[in-house]
Write a protein that holds these residues in place. Structure first.
Motif, PDB file in Angstrom:
ATOM      1  N   UNK A  23      74.408  35.825 -32.785  1.00 24.46           N
ATOM      2  CA  UNK A  23      74.786  35.039 -34.032  1.00 24.46           C
ATOM      3  C   UNK A  23      75.370  33.950 -33.305  1.00 24.46           C
ATOM      4  N   UNK A  24      75.045  33.172 -32.640  1.00 26.79           N
ATOM      5  CA  UNK A  24      75.620  31.993 -32.059  1.00 26.79           C
ATOM      6  C   UNK A  24      75.490  30.534 -32.804  1.00 26.79           C
ATOM      7  N   UNK A  25      76.403  29.851 -32.552  1.00 26.07           N
ATOM      8  CA  UNK A  25      76.798  28.342 -32.934  1.00 26.07           C
ATOM      9  C   UNK A  25      76.823  28.242 -34.437  1.00 26.07           C
ATOM     10  N   UNK A  26      77.814  29.198 -35.000  1.00 23.34           N
ATOM     11  CA  UNK A  26      77.950  29.041 -36.687  1.00 23.34           C
ATOM     12  C   UNK A  26      78.452  27.761 -36.970  1.00 23.34           C
ATOM     13  N   UNK A  27      77.520  27.270 -38.110  1.00 21.43           N
ATOM     14  CA  UNK A  27      77.765  25.817 -38.738  1.00 21.43           C
ATOM     15  C   UNK A  27      77.778  26.251 -40.246  1.00 21.43           C
ATOM     16  N   UNK A  28      78.763  25.904 -41.008  1.00 19.32           N
ATOM     17  CA  UNK A  28      78.973  26.189 -42.179  1.00 19.32           C
ATOM     18  C   UNK A  28      78.744  25.104 -43.165  1.00 19.32           C
ATOM     19  N   UNK A  29      78.013  25.336 -44.236  1.00 19.18           N
ATOM     20  CA  UNK A  29      77.848  24.323 -45.511  1.00 19.18           C
ATOM     21  C   UNK A  29      78.415  24.924 -46.782  1.00 19.18           C
ATOM     22  N   UNK A  30      78.921  24.039 -47.434  1.00 19.10           N
ATOM     23  CA  UNK A  30      79.761  24.772 -48.720  1.00 19.10           C
ATOM     24  C   UNK A  30      78.534  24.800 -49.940  1.00 19.10           C
ATOM     25  N   UNK A  31      78.425  25.875 -50.462  1.00 19.29           N
ATOM     26  CA  UNK A  31      77.254  26.251 -51.556  1.00 19.29           C
ATOM     27  C   UNK A  31      78.318  26.178 -52.822  1.00 19.29           C
ATOM     28  N   UNK A  32      78.930  26.961 -53.140  1.00 16.78           N
ATOM     29  CA  UNK A  32      79.944  26.833 -54.627  1.00 16.78           C
ATOM     30  C   UNK A  32      81.096  27.757 -54.113  1.00 16.78           C
ATOM     31  N   UNK A  34      83.748  29.792 -53.083  1.00 18.38           N
ATOM     32  CA  UNK A  34      84.217  30.019 -51.803  1.00 18.38           C
ATOM     33  C   UNK A  34      83.333  30.524 -50.923  1.00 18.38           C
ATOM     34  N   UNK A  35      81.868  30.308 -51.502  1.00 17.10           N
ATOM     35  CA  UNK A  35      80.688  30.672 -50.649  1.00 17.10           C
ATOM     36  C   UNK A  35      80.236  29.662 -49.791  1.00 17.10           C
ATOM     37  N   UNK A  36      80.238  29.872 -48.479  1.00 14.75           N
ATOM     38  CA  UNK A  36      79.561  28.991 -47.306  1.00 14.75           C
ATOM     39  C   UNK A  36      78.555  29.693 -46.816  1.00 14.75           C
ATOM     40  N   UNK A  37      77.385  28.636 -46.729  1.00 15.90           N
ATOM     41  CA  UNK A  37      76.256  28.973 -45.765  1.00 15.90           C
ATOM     42  C   UNK A  37      76.519  28.683 -44.462  1.00 15.90           C
ATOM     43  N   UNK A  38      76.536  29.670 -43.643  1.00 16.45           N
ATOM     44  CA  UNK A  38      76.745  29.477 -42.210  1.00 16.45           C
ATOM     45  C   UNK A  38      75.420  29.782 -41.426  1.00 16.45           C
ATOM     46  N   UNK A  39      74.696  28.634 -40.962  1.00 14.62           N
ATOM     47  CA  UNK A  39      73.606  28.385 -40.129  1.00 14.62           C
ATOM     48  C   UNK A  39      73.912  28.915 -38.831  1.00 14.62           C
TER      49      UNK A  39
END
Length: 306
Positions: A23-32, A34-39
């Motif tokens: 599960x390499x190179x985690x990259x966060x994007x804020x959704x709503x 406190x929830x972030x989507x980590x690609x």
């Protein structure tokens, strides 16, 4: 002043076909909220890397909420620049569009691999991502004759896009160590890029030979970069710029993150991603095995020595 480790957040359980390991190179994007989507990038049974995501509640006690059952980006068709796998780089969100900048792999014969930088876009973090082109947006050139890796892209304003990326300054052939530094490119539209091939951040000492996966964020009037620095092993290093990215000063001892005493990140720390949430600076990163043990989070506590 230090990073407070919040522990391991997510690791592949080997059950998903596209995510047998890593599960390499985690990259966060804020959704709503406190929830972030980590690609992140995971490998299938043939060790080809795909990009998927996991949704995480980012707080002092983070927890996973959901995970993708299928990848949002898979390796390209045979003969394309990313047919051997894709490594997550960075995400830029603009009005009505989400752009993923990533590294594509080709396996070689006389040299072990060739890398280039690609782009995929979607109308939302949860939508379908479509490649901008079967070919890369940034490839080998007179400025970067050997390879390009893991882009970090920021939009500073209309017509002002910046990219920091890794590039070999010598060929990696046989058992020779790579000489991989961080460079910069600029763009007016996030698609077409210009570069001069100059090293932005080089080695701190003779033990270092690879700097990879830069992550840049603003801290007041300065820019902070974290990146993976490889010598005897990988560790997360840091640098700061007070002139909008022209010159950088290493801050490894002040804001870097080394291996812990035990556990999932006891052998190395690597592949950082900086992000802000609720006026606090967070760091997502990988530990042992370049992502084999998954990714975790850390939280900065104290003043910034920039």
């Amino acid at each position: 002043m230090s990073w407070r480790r919040l522990g391991l957040i997510y690791a592949s359980n080997g059950m998903l076909p596209w995510a047998r390991s890593h599960a390499a190179l985690p990259t966060p994007v804020h959704l709503r909220g406190d929830i972030f989507r980590f690609f992140f990038s995971s490998r299938d049974a043939d060790k080809r890397s795909h990009i998927g995501w996991v949704d995480v509640e980012v707080c002092d006690a983070p927890r996973v909420h959901d995970i993708a059952h299928a990848p949002i980006l898979a390796p390209g068709q045979d003969g394309t620049f990313d047919d051997s796998g894709i490594g997550m780089g960075s995400v830029v969100t603009t009005d009505g569009e989400v752009s993923i900048y990533y590294m594509g792999w080709n396996l070689g014969i006389r040299s072990p691999w060739r890398n280039a930088i690609g782009l995929a876009r979607s109308s939302s973090p949860g939508g379908a991502f479509v490649r901008y082109s079967p070919g890369p947006i940034l490839d080998r050139s007179p400025e970067d004759p050997y390879t390009l890796s893991y882009p970090c892209v920021l939009q500073f304003g209309p017509g002002d896009w910046r990219m920091w990326y890794g590039s070999n300054v010598s060929p990696a052939v046989g058992n020779a160590d790579m000489q991989h530094v961080i460079k910069q490119a600029r763009s007016v539209d996030g698609i077409h890029w210009t570069r001069d091939g100059k090293t932005v951040i080089g080695f701190a000492d003779k033990a270092e030979y690879a700097l990879a996966r830069p992550s840049v964020t603003k801290v007041g009037d300065s820019l902070l970069m974290c990146f993976a620095a490889r010598g005897p092993s990988y560790r997360i290093a840091a640098a700061a710029s007070r002139d909008n990215g022209v010159n950088w000063r290493r801050l490894d001892s002040e804001m870097g993150l080394g291996a812990s005493d035990r556990g999932w990140d006891s052998e190395m720390t690597c592949y950082p991603a900086l992000f802000w949430h609720r006026d606090r600076l967070w760091l997502a990163y990988n530990g042992n095995g370049y992502g084999v043990t998954g990714f975790g989070l850390a939280l900065w506590e104290g003043a910034f020595p920039l």
